[in-house]
Design a protein around this motif. Structure first.
Motif, PDB file in Angstrom:
ATOM      1  N   MET A  52      25.556   9.990 -13.827  1.00 47.38           N
ATOM      2  CA  MET A  52      25.368  11.444 -13.910  1.00 47.38           C
ATOM      3  C   MET A  52      25.482  11.936 -15.353  1.00 47.38           C
ATOM      4  O   MET A  52      25.384  13.118 -15.618  1.00 47.38           O
ATOM      5  CB  MET A  52      26.438  12.157 -13.076  1.00 47.38           C
ATOM      6  CG  MET A  52      26.487  11.774 -11.625  1.00 47.38           C
ATOM      7  SD  MET A  52      25.278  12.667 -10.676  1.00 47.38           S
ATOM      8  CE  MET A  52      26.143  14.189 -10.376  1.00 47.38           C
ATOM      9  N   LEU A  74      28.204  12.083 -17.141  1.00 47.38           N
ATOM     10  CA  LEU A  74      29.348  12.991 -17.168  1.00 47.38           C
ATOM     11  C   LEU A  74      30.549  12.342 -17.851  1.00 47.38           C
ATOM     12  O   LEU A  74      31.694  12.669 -17.573  1.00 47.38           O
ATOM     13  CB  LEU A  74      29.741  13.404 -15.750  1.00 47.38           C
ATOM     14  CG  LEU A  74      28.813  14.403 -15.051  1.00 47.38           C
ATOM     15  CD1 LEU A  74      29.235  14.602 -13.610  1.00 47.38           C
ATOM     16  CD2 LEU A  74      28.801  15.720 -15.782  1.00 47.38           C
ATOM     17  N   ARG A 102      21.637  16.544 -11.809  1.00 41.45           N
ATOM     18  CA  ARG A 102      22.985  16.910 -11.363  1.00 41.45           C
ATOM     19  C   ARG A 102      22.925  18.045 -10.352  1.00 41.45           C
ATOM     20  O   ARG A 102      22.285  19.062 -10.590  1.00 41.45           O
ATOM     21  CB  ARG A 102      23.830  17.371 -12.547  1.00 41.45           C
ATOM     22  CG  ARG A 102      24.238  16.262 -13.462  1.00 41.45           C
ATOM     23  CD  ARG A 102      25.130  16.829 -14.540  1.00 41.45           C
ATOM     24  NE  ARG A 102      25.127  15.972 -15.715  1.00 41.45           N
ATOM     25  CZ  ARG A 102      25.087  16.424 -16.962  1.00 41.45           C
ATOM     26  NH1 ARG A 102      25.047  17.718 -17.187  1.00 41.45           N
ATOM     27  NH2 ARG A 102      25.091  15.583 -17.964  1.00 41.45           N
ATOM     28  N   GLY A 103      23.615  17.870  -9.287  1.00 42.86           N
ATOM     29  CA  GLY A 103      23.662  18.926  -8.282  1.00 42.86           C
ATOM     30  C   GLY A 103      22.396  18.949  -7.453  1.00 42.86           C
ATOM     31  O   GLY A 103      22.420  18.774  -6.242  1.00 42.86           O
ATOM     32  N   PHE A 105      28.114  15.075  -6.536  1.00 44.23           N
ATOM     33  CA  PHE A 105      29.234  14.268  -7.011  1.00 44.23           C
ATOM     34  C   PHE A 105      30.530  14.857  -6.474  1.00 44.23           C
ATOM     35  O   PHE A 105      30.900  15.974  -6.821  1.00 44.23           O
ATOM     36  CB  PHE A 105      29.213  14.291  -8.541  1.00 44.23           C
ATOM     37  CG  PHE A 105      30.156  13.318  -9.194  1.00 44.23           C
ATOM     38  CD1 PHE A 105      30.015  11.953  -8.992  1.00 44.23           C
ATOM     39  CD2 PHE A 105      31.163  13.759 -10.023  1.00 44.23           C
ATOM     40  CE1 PHE A 105      30.876  11.047  -9.597  1.00 44.23           C
ATOM     41  CE2 PHE A 105      32.028  12.859 -10.638  1.00 44.23           C
ATOM     42  CZ  PHE A 105      31.880  11.507 -10.430  1.00 44.23           C
ATOM     43  N   LEU A 139      34.544  14.740  -6.222  1.00 42.46           N
ATOM     44  CA  LEU A 139      35.689  14.184  -6.938  1.00 42.46           C
ATOM     45  C   LEU A 139      36.883  13.994  -6.021  1.00 42.46           C
ATOM     46  O   LEU A 139      36.888  14.427  -4.871  1.00 42.46           O
ATOM     47  CB  LEU A 139      36.072  15.084  -8.115  1.00 42.46           C
ATOM     48  CG  LEU A 139      35.120  15.010  -9.304  1.00 42.46           C
ATOM     49  CD1 LEU A 139      34.041  16.048  -9.206  1.00 42.46           C
ATOM     50  CD2 LEU A 139      35.894  15.165 -10.589  1.00 42.46           C
ATOM     51  N   HIS A 180      20.042  26.099  -8.119  1.00 36.26           N
ATOM     52  CA  HIS A 180      18.856  25.264  -7.913  1.00 36.26           C
ATOM     53  C   HIS A 180      17.824  25.896  -6.992  1.00 36.26           C
ATOM     54  O   HIS A 180      16.675  25.515  -6.999  1.00 36.26           O
ATOM     55  CB  HIS A 180      19.289  23.901  -7.364  1.00 36.26           C
ATOM     56  CG  HIS A 180      20.211  23.184  -8.302  1.00 36.26           C
ATOM     57  ND1 HIS A 180      19.772  22.640  -9.479  1.00 36.26           N
ATOM     58  CD2 HIS A 180      21.547  22.957  -8.260  1.00 36.26           C
ATOM     59  CE1 HIS A 180      20.798  22.089 -10.119  1.00 36.26           C
ATOM     60  NE2 HIS A 180      21.892  22.281  -9.400  1.00 36.26           N
ATOM     61  N   MET A 184      28.361  20.355  -2.842  1.00 35.79           N
ATOM     62  CA  MET A 184      27.506  19.310  -3.396  1.00 35.79           C
ATOM     63  C   MET A 184      26.268  19.073  -2.547  1.00 35.79           C
ATOM     64  O   MET A 184      25.277  18.534  -3.020  1.00 35.79           O
ATOM     65  CB  MET A 184      28.305  18.016  -3.546  1.00 35.79           C
ATOM     66  CG  MET A 184      29.286  18.098  -4.700  1.00 35.79           C
ATOM     67  SD  MET A 184      28.451  18.638  -6.215  1.00 35.79           S
ATOM     68  CE  MET A 184      29.827  18.961  -7.299  1.00 35.79           C
ATOM     69  N   ILE A 208      34.303  19.150 -14.712  1.00 40.50           N
ATOM     70  CA  ILE A 208      33.395  18.067 -14.305  1.00 40.50           C
ATOM     71  C   ILE A 208      32.595  18.524 -13.073  1.00 40.50           C
ATOM     72  O   ILE A 208      31.383  18.339 -12.990  1.00 40.50           O
ATOM     73  CB  ILE A 208      34.200  16.792 -13.947  1.00 40.50           C
ATOM     74  CG1 ILE A 208      35.039  16.337 -15.126  1.00 40.50           C
ATOM     75  CG2 ILE A 208      33.263  15.701 -13.458  1.00 40.50           C
ATOM     76  CD1 ILE A 208      34.355  15.438 -16.106  1.00 40.50           C
ATOM     77  N   ARG A 240      29.942  20.886 -14.067  1.00 43.48           N
ATOM     78  CA  ARG A 240      28.819  20.203 -14.710  1.00 43.48           C
ATOM     79  C   ARG A 240      28.022  19.415 -13.671  1.00 43.48           C
ATOM     80  O   ARG A 240      26.795  19.361 -13.731  1.00 43.48           O
ATOM     81  CB  ARG A 240      29.330  19.269 -15.808  1.00 43.48           C
ATOM     82  CG  ARG A 240      29.883  20.024 -17.004  1.00 43.48           C
ATOM     83  CD  ARG A 240      30.361  19.075 -18.071  1.00 43.48           C
ATOM     84  NE  ARG A 240      29.257  18.297 -18.626  1.00 43.48           N
ATOM     85  CZ  ARG A 240      29.421  17.131 -19.255  1.00 43.48           C
ATOM     86  NH1 ARG A 240      30.626  16.619 -19.386  1.00 43.48           N
ATOM     87  NH2 ARG A 240      28.381  16.497 -19.737  1.00 43.48           N
ATOM     88  N   ALA A 241      28.724  18.803 -12.723  1.00 41.76           N
ATOM     89  CA  ALA A 241      28.043  18.016 -11.695  1.00 41.76           C
ATOM     90  C   ALA A 241      27.166  18.895 -10.818  1.00 41.76           C
ATOM     91  O   ALA A 241      26.241  18.421 -10.173  1.00 41.76           O
ATOM     92  CB  ALA A 241      29.061  17.268 -10.841  1.00 41.76           C
ATOM     93  N   LYS A 242      27.482  20.202 -10.778  1.00 43.38           N
ATOM     94  CA  LYS A 242      26.652  21.130 -10.001  1.00 43.38           C
ATOM     95  C   LYS A 242      25.339  21.403 -10.714  1.00 43.38           C
ATOM     96  O   LYS A 242      24.456  22.046 -10.156  1.00 43.38           O
ATOM     97  CB  LYS A 242      27.397  22.467  -9.832  1.00 43.38           C
ATOM     98  CG  LYS A 242      28.392  22.473  -8.686  1.00 43.38           C
ATOM     99  CD  LYS A 242      29.453  23.535  -8.909  1.00 43.38           C
ATOM    100  CE  LYS A 242      29.124  24.853  -8.279  1.00 43.38           C
ATOM    101  NZ  LYS A 242      30.279  25.791  -8.393  1.00 43.38           N
TER     102      LYS A 242
END
Lengths: 276, 337
Positions: free
Chosen positions: A52, A54, A85-86, A91, A93, A117, A165, B239, B242-244
């Motif tokens: 990703m 990241l 991403r997204g 992702f 966590l 998006h 997500m 994080i 950003r991952a979004k």
């Protein structure tokens, strides 16, 4: 091929030293469920984060190939990465206590992911968020949408994370130890939920965990990592027939309720694994 | 809801206690000073009988506790006593001097926050890079160069040599007495009067002291903002954001910044209070007729009523700003509601 990783290396550099945390990993994934297991520090999370892009800025990534659906991640710009991403890859966590924004209410956090998006008005996005919260089996989605992360339980927080997500309908979901911070009873619920949603939407899943039986139960394939390398990759159903001594060792030192032993064996690590 | 009312009333009662403590302290300052208020009032040459008479008239023969309640009673009626130096009631003096400081402090705070916060965020985002180091040097200079030196250099360059800025004071002599003091804030009063020349003059006079005060506050605000942001940016939720697939500016300003902004409220409140206290040195160099100067001149002349009155006001400012910061905390951080 959704994900194609060839010879991935991740190193951390400081002025005086260099430490290679991931040392030549190769993995590939289609619309299937891949489990990555290994002990702490084996490079599981770094591999997922590299995909990703990241990673912290002091991490040096090199690879023969690191691609997502044919897009070269290594050379992709930040703008191109934001399209992945997204939108195409979610992702999740480890601990929702830290991974959700503490001062933004849940509705806004989920609707933000949707709106980034899919566009649309804030109101539409909030309705979509409430619908998503309903899909992750939250019974009172409107109430939860109006509350803040510290007001919900860990399991509920992780459901929120999943909803967030899945909002833009990604093709891949990466779950980085999604249940390690949760109670044992909630763990199974959350994993079943992830499994269900992933199958329903025909998505790819990378499930990172250090719980071997759990992963083998929910995934199609399992990759066993040790010290920045993949030791062995095998079908989840064949885990008990693992050939590599590390995998065998890991399986052997698990306590069992049905066959209790006085003393659990200690895992012997062999230096030759790292050079092979 | 009930919980909120309870915590609010707890805050209010602590404010009340603080105020009580403040009045006790200011009262004591007036009593323990080695200055006899009676002699200060009637003069050194008065006869014994006059002094004794005045002492009774001023109520200073009464026990301390009685004097304290008298003092409280006067305070509640807005009576801070007379200033020996200016021969005005202290409340009138303060009403004249405080707006000058208020104007300076508010402008300096706005300027320093407008520059300091983005600068601090920028430094945190580029942590360890050249920009971060450059900002660090600028802030360090702000902390370590003495104010009077910077003020004098500024006057020397912009007033004496280049003639770009007006000299010390709040306004030019020609505008003196031409503007009705409605609020006491010259920039606003001139606007009310619709006098553009006077407005420009007032702003021009403010420019130098405001910039110098703002520089010092900015150095502090920048460093604190940087510290909060470095912490916030380490958070796992960054994080997640950003991952979004959010843009860098959204991640920074709508995710990382709001978590640190809560702490920034305290920094801003304390900075503002510090500025309102009256920057004595700056006010002296620029002949700015503000609270700091009033307080210092009174103190030098052993004129105790203004000292006690101004101290009380500064105390009130601190209590008030802390209360506001406390309330803002509740608005900004759902965890302390």
């Amino acid at each position: 091929m959704l994900v194609d990783i060839q010879n991935l290396r991740i190193a951390f550099e400081s002025r005086s030293s260099r430490f290679e945390a991931v040392r030549g990993i190769s993995l590939s994934l289609g619309a299937e469920k891949l489990g990555i297991v290994g002990e702490s520090g084996s490079g599981k999370s770094l591999t997922a984060r590299a995909l990703m892009k990241l990673l912290p800025s002091n991490a040096a990534i090199t690879a023969d190939r690191l691609s997502f659906d044919g897009i070269d991640v290594l050379s992709a710009s930040e703008k191109q990465m934001r399209q992945i991403r997204g939108k195409r890859a979610g992702f999740i966590l480890q601990d929702p206590k830290y991974s959700l924004n503490p001062v933004m209410n849940i509705g806004r956090q989920v609707s933000e992911a949707w709106r980034t998006h899919k566009g649309g008005s804030k109101k539409q996005a909030l309705e979509a968020a409430i619908h998503l919260l309903d899909q992750v089996k939250i019974r009172n989605p409107r109430e939860v949408a109006a509350s803040y992360p510290h007001e919900v339980s860990g399991g509920m927080g992780q459901r929120v994370m999943i909803a967030m997500m899945l909002a833009p309908d990604p093709e891949l979901l990466i779950a980085d130890e999604p249940t390690s911070a949760l109670d044992a009873t909630v763990q199974a619920e959350i994993l079943r939920l992830i499994e269900e949603l992933v199958s329903e939407r025909n998505m790819g899943l990378i499930l990172i965990s250090h719980d071997l039986p759990l992963v083998s139960h929910f995934c199609d394939r399992v990759a066993v990592m040790y010290s920045g390398r993949v030791m062995e990759e095998l079908k989840a159903s064949e885990l008990l027939n693992a050939r590599h001594p590390y995998t065998k060792g890991l399986l052997n030192c698990m306590p069992s309720l049905t066959h209790p032993r006085d003393r659990l064996p200690v895992l012997n690590r062999d230096a030759s694994w790292l050079t092979a | 809801m009930n919980k909120r009312i309870r915590s609010f009333s707890a805050t209010l009662s602590s404010v009340f206690l603080t105020l009580l403590g403040l009045t006790i302290v200011t009262f004591m300052i007036g009593r323990v000073m080695p200055v006899d208020p009676v002699i200060a009032a009637v003069g050194d040459n008065a006869s014994e009988s006059v002094i004794a008479q005045a002492r009774i008239e001023m109520g200073l023969d009464q026990p301390l506790i009685v004097q304290f309640f008298r003092y409280l009673w006067q305070l509640l009626h807005g009576d801070l006593g007379m200033s020996i130096l200016t021969r005005n009631p202290v409340s009138t003096d303060i009403a004249r001097f405080f707006p000058a400081t208020l104007e300076l402090a508010t402008a300096a705070l706005l300027l320093s926050a407008a520059i300091g916060i983005p600068l601090g965020v920028w430094a945190a985002v580029r942590q360890g890079k050249f920009v971060d180091q450059a900002i660090r040097v600028v802030c360090l200079a702000g902390h370590s160069v003495p104010v009077f030196m910077l003020s004098l250099i500024s006057l020397l360059i912009f007033y004496a040599t280049l003639g770009l800025a007006p000299g010390p004071g709040r306004q030019d002599v020609i505008f003196d007495g031409m503007i009705d003091p409605v609020t006491g804030l010259l920039t606003i009063d001139t606007l009310i009067a619709g006098d553009w020349d006077a407005f420009r003059d007032a702003v021009a006079h403010m420019a130098q002291p405001v910039c110098i005060l703002a520089y010092f506050s900015m150095a502090y605000i920048t460093r604190m903002t940087r510290a909060f942001m470095v912490d916030a940016l380490k958070g796992e939720f960054v994080i997640t954001a950003r991952a979004k697939g959010l843009s860098a500016s959204t991640v920074i300003w709508s995710h990382a910044f709001p978590t640190g902004a809560v702490q920034l409220v305290t920094v801003l409140a304390l900075t503002y209070a510090g500025l309102l206290e009256g920057a004595v040195v700056t006010e002296t160099v620029f002949s700015w007729p503000g609270l700091g100067q009033y307080l210092t001149v009174s103190l030098m002349n052993a004129d105790m009523n203004p000292v006690v009155g101004a101290t009380l006001l500064i105390g009130l400012i601190y209590v008030g700003l802390n209360l506001i910061a406390d309330l803002l905390y509740r608005v900004l951080d759902p965890r302390v509601r």
